[in-house]
Design an enzyme around this catalytic site. Sequence first.
Site, PDB file in Angstrom:
ATOM      1  CB  SER A 215      -0.806   0.140   1.345  1.00  0.00           C
ATOM      2  OG  SER A 215      -1.624   1.254   1.149  1.00  0.00           O
TER       3      SER A 215
ATOM      4  CE1 TYR B 296      -4.169  -2.576   5.626  1.00  0.00           C
ATOM      5  CE2 TYR B 296      -3.389  -0.341   5.054  1.00  0.00           C
ATOM      6  CZ  TYR B 296      -3.854  -1.801   4.788  1.00  0.00           C
ATOM      7  OH  TYR B 296      -4.261  -2.070   3.254  1.00  0.00           O
TER       8      TYR B 296
END
Length: 269
Positions: free
Chosen positions: A142, A155
């Site tokens: 990501s 995360y």
Amino acid sequence: MSKAIIGTALITGASGGIGAIYADRLARRGYDLILVARTAERLEENAARIRAQTGRTVDVIVADLADPAAVSGVSERLERDPAISLLVNNAGITLNGGMFDNAPEALERLIAVNVTAPTLLAAAAGRAFADRKTGTIINIGSVVTFIPETFEGVYSSSKAYILNLSLSLAAKLKDADVRVQAVLPGATRTEIWTRSGHDVDSLLPGKVMDAEDLVDAALVGLDKGELVTIPPLEDDGLWDTLDAARLALGPHLSQRDVAARYRPTASAA
């Protein structure tokens, strides 16, 4: 439909979203599939649709990748099935809220799914592919890797790990003719946002990519031989500059002596 076998792709998180789209696209490229996720009904639905539309062979493995025994089973399949030539490490979860809003069990589950499972699966695939002198590992990271200050830290840290893992794997497997690609999506319209209690279109209006576009772009990057693919990044020179700066640090990071600015001054002594 004729079956020009080019191998089998094993895809985690394949019950929906990015994983399901990878399954569709890879089947259309001629891959047979092994779909892995924890929701049996949705896996079977995807498998049936892909079989009907492409004529490929599609197996399913129902596995919760937070469970070490399940990860071990998928790893064994990667190592013992010589038909597998591609791993898509896609499965991932996020938190509902931030680090301080969640119980330890939720943090442990995220680390198990986002860090431990892809590590063990990449290790199993890497060993098998190196022995066969062929194969491809695609790890889904990501762009929050680069902006941890603006996103939930557990995360984003798990996704930074995926990038580091991919860079290291690529270096170690290069001589074995094993390809590694890290795909770093920006905000992408998938169920992960709903599950975390966020409306992504409200958070980032006009900046959310459709998952189909994301996967199609990532496969173009794979075809181009990219190690790091960032589909929303228009100016790839920005990544090149960052990567060059990172590599330039290398020779300076381990020295016998401390840097001059950290040495005690005469007055301090």
